[in-house]
Motif scaffolding. Sequence first.
Motif, PDB file in Angstrom:
ATOM      1  N   MET A 228       0.822  -1.206   0.000  1.00 15.55           N
ATOM      2  CA  MET A 228       0.000   0.000   0.000  1.00 15.55           C
ATOM      3  C   MET A 228       0.858   1.260   0.000  1.00 15.55           C
ATOM      4  N   ASP A 229       2.113   1.134   0.426  1.00 17.60           N
ATOM      5  CA  ASP A 229       3.003   2.297   0.433  1.00 17.60           C
ATOM      6  C   ASP A 229       3.129   2.928  -0.945  1.00 17.60           C
ATOM      7  N   VAL A 230       3.151   2.109  -1.988  1.00 15.96           N
ATOM      8  CA  VAL A 230       3.314   2.680  -3.326  1.00 15.96           C
ATOM      9  C   VAL A 230       2.041   3.416  -3.753  1.00 15.96           C
ATOM     10  N   GLN A 231       0.892   2.960  -3.302  1.00 18.22           N
ATOM     11  CA  GLN A 231      -0.337   3.701  -3.591  1.00 18.22           C
ATOM     12  C   GLN A 231      -0.291   5.085  -2.931  1.00 18.22           C
ATOM     13  N   LYS A 232       0.168   5.135  -1.698  1.00 20.45           N
ATOM     14  CA  LYS A 232       0.283   6.404  -0.991  1.00 20.45           C
ATOM     15  C   LYS A 232       1.288   7.328  -1.674  1.00 20.45           C
ATOM     16  N   THR A 233       2.384   6.727  -2.150  1.00 18.77           N
ATOM     17  CA  THR A 233       3.398   7.536  -2.838  1.00 18.77           C
ATOM     18  C   THR A 233       2.854   8.116  -4.133  1.00 18.77           C
ATOM     19  N   MET A 234       2.159   7.301  -4.914  1.00 21.05           N
ATOM     20  CA  MET A 234       1.568   7.803  -6.155  1.00 21.05           C
ATOM     21  C   MET A 234       0.577   8.922  -5.876  1.00 21.05           C
ATOM     22  N   GLU A 235      -0.273   8.739  -4.866  1.00 19.04           N
ATOM     23  CA  GLU A 235      -1.265   9.757  -4.556  1.00 19.04           C
ATOM     24  C   GLU A 235      -0.620  11.040  -4.055  1.00 19.04           C
ATOM     25  N   SER A 236       0.450  10.923  -3.291  1.00 23.87           N
ATOM     26  CA  SER A 236       1.121  12.135  -2.807  1.00 23.87           C
ATOM     27  C   SER A 236       1.774  12.892  -3.955  1.00 23.87           C
TER      28      SER A 236
ATOM     29  N   VAL B 291      -5.031   3.046  -8.249  1.00 21.93           N
ATOM     30  CA  VAL B 291      -4.788   4.489  -8.268  1.00 21.93           C
ATOM     31  C   VAL B 291      -5.155   5.073  -9.630  1.00 21.93           C
ATOM     32  N   ALA B 292      -4.883   4.339 -10.699  1.00 18.03           N
ATOM     33  CA  ALA B 292      -5.235   4.817 -12.041  1.00 18.03           C
ATOM     34  C   ALA B 292      -6.740   4.972 -12.183  1.00 18.03           C
ATOM     35  N   GLU B 293      -7.491   4.061 -11.610  1.00 15.73           N
ATOM     36  CA  GLU B 293      -8.953   4.161 -11.661  1.00 15.73           C
ATOM     37  C   GLU B 293      -9.454   5.375 -10.883  1.00 15.73           C
ATOM     38  N   LYS B 294      -8.735   5.726  -9.835  1.00 19.18           N
ATOM     39  CA  LYS B 294      -9.122   6.856  -8.982  1.00 19.18           C
ATOM     40  C   LYS B 294      -8.784   8.198  -9.618  1.00 19.18           C
TER      41      LYS B 294
ATOM     42  N   PRO C  31      -8.360   9.394 -13.246  1.00 24.75           N
ATOM     43  CA  PRO C  31      -8.400   9.164 -14.697  1.00 24.75           C
ATOM     44  C   PRO C  31      -7.733  10.248 -15.532  1.00 24.75           C
ATOM     45  N   ASP C  32      -7.412  11.403 -14.935  1.00 25.07           N
ATOM     46  CA  ASP C  32      -6.751  12.462 -15.696  1.00 25.07           C
ATOM     47  C   ASP C  32      -5.236  12.432 -15.538  1.00 25.07           C
ATOM     48  N   VAL C  33      -4.718  11.392 -14.910  1.00 24.22           N
ATOM     49  CA  VAL C  33      -3.279  11.189 -14.758  1.00 24.22           C
ATOM     50  C   VAL C  33      -2.883   9.964 -15.572  1.00 24.22           C
ATOM     51  N   THR C  34      -1.713  10.019 -16.217  1.00 20.51           N
ATOM     52  CA  THR C  34      -1.223   8.879 -16.994  1.00 20.51           C
ATOM     53  C   THR C  34      -0.217   8.082 -16.160  1.00 20.51           C
ATOM     54  N   PHE C  35      -0.389   6.770 -16.120  1.00 19.48           N
ATOM     55  CA  PHE C  35       0.477   5.874 -15.366  1.00 19.48           C
ATOM     56  C   PHE C  35       1.151   4.912 -16.342  1.00 19.48           C
ATOM     57  N   LEU C  36       2.480   4.904 -16.376  1.00 26.42           N
ATOM     58  CA  LEU C  36       3.226   4.019 -17.270  1.00 26.42           C
ATOM     59  C   LEU C  36       4.132   3.129 -16.435  1.00 26.42           C
ATOM     60  N   HIS C  37       3.906   1.836 -16.539  1.00 26.85           N
ATOM     61  CA  HIS C  37       4.567   0.855 -15.670  1.00 26.85           C
ATOM     62  C   HIS C  37       5.587   0.038 -16.443  1.00 26.85           C
ATOM     63  N   CYS C  38       6.703  -0.250 -15.793  1.00 25.86           N
ATOM     64  CA  CYS C  38       7.740  -1.068 -16.417  1.00 25.86           C
ATOM     65  C   CYS C  38       7.460  -2.542 -16.182  1.00 25.86           C
TER      66      CYS C  38
ATOM     67  N   GLU D  16      -4.929  -4.911 -22.944  1.00 24.34           N
ATOM     68  CA  GLU D  16      -5.944  -4.071 -23.566  1.00 24.34           C
ATOM     69  C   GLU D  16      -7.331  -4.580 -23.215  1.00 24.34           C
ATOM     70  N   GLY D  17      -8.207  -3.657 -22.814  1.00 24.14           N
ATOM     71  CA  GLY D  17      -9.579  -4.014 -22.487  1.00 24.14           C
ATOM     72  C   GLY D  17      -9.773  -4.493 -21.066  1.00 24.14           C
ATOM     73  N   LYS D  18      -8.697  -4.765 -20.365  1.00 22.84           N
ATOM     74  CA  LYS D  18      -8.776  -5.253 -18.986  1.00 22.84           C
ATOM     75  C   LYS D  18      -8.348  -4.184 -17.999  1.00 22.84           C
ATOM     76  N   HIS D  19      -7.323  -3.424 -18.347  1.00 21.91           N
ATOM     77  CA  HIS D  19      -6.736  -2.462 -17.415  1.00 21.91           C
ATOM     78  C   HIS D  19      -7.146  -1.030 -17.754  1.00 21.91           C
ATOM     79  N   PRO D  20      -7.013  -0.100 -16.805  1.00 25.05           N
ATOM     80  CA  PRO D  20      -7.461   1.283 -17.022  1.00 25.05           C
ATOM     81  C   PRO D  20      -6.869   1.909 -18.282  1.00 25.05           C
ATOM     82  N   LYS D  21      -7.698   2.722 -18.980  1.00 25.01           N
ATOM     83  CA  LYS D  21      -7.264   3.327 -20.229  1.00 25.01           C
ATOM     84  C   LYS D  21      -6.199   4.397 -20.043  1.00 25.01           C
TER      85      LYS D  21
END
Length: 398
Positions: free
Chosen positions: A106-114, A139-142, A144-151, A157-162
């Motif tokens: 959950m720490d990474v969720q808090k970091t992204m939100e901060s 966090v991406a679902e929460k 939607p106006d932020v872009t998240f790019l994961h390594c 496609e069709g399963k994860h947030p746009k």
Amino acid sequence: MTRRSPYSTSRFVSFSRRALFALAPLLAGSLLQGCSKKEEAPTGAASAPSPEAKPAAGDGTLTVGFIYVGPKDDYGYNQAHAEGAKSLASMPGIKIREEEKVPETMDVQKTMESMINLDGAKLVFPTSFGYFDPHLIKVAEKYPDVTFLHCGGLYTEGKHPKNAGSYFGYIDEAEYVAGIVAGGATKTNKLGFIAAKPIPQVLRNINSYTLGARSINPKVELTVIFTGDWALPVKEAEAANSLIDQGVDVLTAHVDSPKVVIETAEKRGVYSTGYHASQANLAPKGYLTGAEWNWEKVYTAYIEKIKKGEKPEHLVRGGFSSGFIKLSPYGSAVSDAVKAKAEEAKAGLTSGTLVVYAGPLKDNAGKEILAVGTKQAQTDIALESMNYLVDGVKGKLN
């Protein structure tokens, strides 16, 4: 005090963003004024790109967040990403925010939100494999106006947030070339590979390294030891010493930081090849070469696309041909003849004339993987679910 990398571009305060985020409700009124309105999610074809990252209202600056699971000066996975992030610091209109040593919890969720709420980040790169599901997704679902790019290449496609996407590289191409160098340097015909977990990305590197080594030296055998996690320095040292005691004279690794493995090899007087970033200065005598990421290429390409008003694709991949990966410079112990073989293979991988996975190919239990005349090119989806070790590897999948 945490030692900072010479590649650091962070603007850290003296306390954690996760701690700072606890104060967010008190600060929200002033810090969130002027935030841009949410974009509508794109519609259309299944291959639609993710929403465009736009600068926050105000000074027109695009704030970009980078999150690392370990220290940025680890001579490995995290340092490679930090070197890529550094390349953005000098770009006009770009502000970098970084947080290191963030667990896959959950720490990474808090970091992204901060980063979003306190720093105004509109583009976030959570770089560790375990950050994606469920953390990035939630966090991406929460937001939607932020872009998240994961390594890691985990986006579907069709399963994860746009407003999410994923990038990765065919670094097994560089591992194949490093294997050629290792196969040409060994005197005992025994190579050692210390790996974290038997997931497809790791198995692909082990197998490609072995196939490269055996292409120049068919007598080579590679022994693999799985430690069980990405960063276990004590186990990594024990594994390295055990392999050397068994006669291995070239070591490599796929863990977050190969530092311990490379230093142990140098101390014991055997050769090594690196991974993620260059570890050449840790082993001036025994370092042969290494498979490195070139995230600078990837990150600058993303930013340049966004600055042009274009939207980043959901899934980006590349190898030698696209500049996503590179080799460490050859060490002094690599002969001219071996260099020539390595460069020939690199050229073939770059042009696409050399395919690593081509039949006849068997696993280390004798089962046929690919029949004569069949191939699996880098884009073949079957390679994404690899669950075997090739002939020439000593070891078992847990």
